[in-house]
Design an enzyme around this catalytic site. Structure first.
Site, PDB file in Angstrom:
ATOM      1  N   TYR A 271       3.228 -19.647  24.084  1.00 54.53           N
ATOM      2  CA  TYR A 271       4.572 -19.278  23.639  1.00 54.53           C
ATOM      3  C   TYR A 271       5.570 -19.447  24.785  1.00 54.53           C
ATOM      4  O   TYR A 271       5.256 -19.117  25.936  1.00 54.53           O
ATOM      5  CB  TYR A 271       4.611 -17.827  23.176  1.00 54.53           C
ATOM      6  CG  TYR A 271       3.753 -17.504  21.973  1.00 54.53           C
ATOM      7  CD1 TYR A 271       4.311 -17.388  20.711  1.00 54.53           C
ATOM      8  CD2 TYR A 271       2.376 -17.306  22.107  1.00 54.53           C
ATOM      9  CE1 TYR A 271       3.530 -17.076  19.606  1.00 54.53           C
ATOM     10  CE2 TYR A 271       1.590 -17.000  21.009  1.00 54.53           C
ATOM     11  CZ  TYR A 271       2.176 -16.879  19.760  1.00 54.53           C
ATOM     12  OH  TYR A 271       1.397 -16.575  18.674  1.00 54.53           O
TER      13      TYR A 271
ATOM     14  N   HIS B  58       7.974 -18.443  18.182  1.00 55.69           N
ATOM     15  CA  HIS B  58       6.773 -19.055  17.633  1.00 55.69           C
ATOM     16  C   HIS B  58       6.060 -19.829  18.745  1.00 55.69           C
ATOM     17  O   HIS B  58       6.683 -20.271  19.715  1.00 55.69           O
ATOM     18  CB  HIS B  58       7.118 -20.013  16.497  1.00 55.69           C
ATOM     19  CG  HIS B  58       7.597 -19.323  15.249  1.00 55.69           C
ATOM     20  ND1 HIS B  58       6.759 -18.587  14.446  1.00 55.69           N
ATOM     21  CD2 HIS B  58       8.830 -19.244  14.683  1.00 55.69           C
ATOM     22  CE1 HIS B  58       7.447 -18.101  13.429  1.00 55.69           C
ATOM     23  NE2 HIS B  58       8.707 -18.476  13.550  1.00 55.69           N
TER      24      HIS B  58
ATOM     25  N   LYS C 141       2.829 -27.513  15.474  1.00 53.68           N
ATOM     26  CA  LYS C 141       2.632 -27.237  16.892  1.00 53.68           C
ATOM     27  C   LYS C 141       2.001 -28.462  17.553  1.00 53.68           C
ATOM     28  O   LYS C 141       1.321 -29.255  16.894  1.00 53.68           O
ATOM     29  CB  LYS C 141       1.738 -26.010  17.106  1.00 53.68           C
ATOM     30  CG  LYS C 141       2.249 -24.769  16.379  1.00 53.68           C
ATOM     31  CD  LYS C 141       1.396 -23.570  16.666  1.00 53.68           C
ATOM     32  CE  LYS C 141       1.739 -22.432  15.713  1.00 53.68           C
ATOM     33  NZ  LYS C 141       3.143 -22.104  15.625  1.00 53.68           N
TER      34      LYS C 141
END
Length: 286
Positions: A223, A231, A262
């Protein structure tokens, strides 16, 4: 000094002040695993203790911010010889303290109830007057003063009870040497743990918040700030430097990262301790 308690190879922090400190000052998040007293059957919101990853605990230990301890083995209460001779006195003192707390809560509850009734006295009087008029009775209604609250009874089972999250008495605790592998701390010297720790420490030193990545099939989630506000940007997968990665694993990792929006990081450690990162992003067909 932060105290990290060991239980069956897992590290826990019980003190709420230590939990706040390691998160706010040292960017260590951990996972709350304790049930809340008023909602013990749910697992959406949990409380103390805070369970730390082995890498999180080791970072605190290596920085000299914490010590690793284990509590003394509790003695069986079935054997009368092993019981504390002061136990009856302690039980009596505890019951007396409960009674004093109950009386104090009863007094405060009655006082609060009286204040509420006093603030509603005018509305109560108006309501009684309207009721008197509906009955068609002449004259002024007999206006009774609001109840004083002196007859208020608080059920004893409704009283608030303090639930300590750590030992209320000082006990002898044995400090554990985290440099040596043992049953309670088996990670020292393990090749896989050493690789994961090097990667975890490098990411932490870069200013990231690093948590477990098990819910997304990775080793760590990375993070840019506190996970309560941001997020995760990356999913870290740890691989030994000399072990080849199959094409199927690479494709699976890339697609996984794309599905959860991601970037996947393939992480490995060189012989000199330098961490190498390779990012994967699934571009698809153009």
């Amino acid at each position: 000094m932060i105290r990290i308690y060991l239980l069956e190879g897992k590290a826990f922090v019980w003190n709420y002040a230590d939990v706040w400190r390691i998160r706010e000052e040292h960017r260590i998040v951990g996972v709350l695993v304790g049930a809340l007293p008023r909602k013990p059957r749910q697992n959406v919101r949990l409380g103390l203790p805070l369970e730390l990853l082995p890498e999180e605990a080791r970072l605190l230990l290596e920085k000299g911010l914490a010590i690793l301890v284990k509590s003394p083995t509790s003695q069986s209460l079935d054997d009368g010889k092993s019981q504390d001779p002061l136990l009856p006195g302690k039980v009596a003192a505890y019951e007396m303290e409960l009674e004093e707390n109950y009386q104090e809560q009863l007094r405060l509850s009655a006082k609060q109830r009286k204040a509420v009734l006093d603030s509603l006295a005018d509305r109560i009087a108006q309501g009684r007057a309207k009721k008197w008029q509906r009955k068609g009775e002449g004259g002024d209604p007999l206006v009774q003063p609001a109840e004083s609250g002196s007859g208020f009874v608080l059920p004893q089972e409704s009283m608030m009870i303090q639930l300590p999250t750590e030992r209320s008495e000082i006990t002898q605790e044995e400090e554990v040497d985290w440099h040596v592998a043992a049953q309670l701390w088996p990670y020292a010297g393990q090749e896989h743990h050493e690789m994961r720790y090097c990667i975890f420490r490098d990411l932490w030193e870069r200013g990231y918040y690093v948590t477990t990545g098990s819910k997304f099939g990775g080793d760590f989630l990375i993070y840019p700030g506190d996970p309560m506000r941001f997020h995760a940007h990356y999913i870290a997968l740890c691989f030994p430097k000399e072990v080849p990665i199959s094409l199927r694993d690479i494709i699976s990792a890339g697609r996984l990262g794309t599905n959860v929006k991601k970037t996947v990081l393939l992480c490995s450690v060189d012989q000199d301790g330098t961490v190498a990162y390779t990012s994967l992003r699934w571009s698809g067909m153009q």
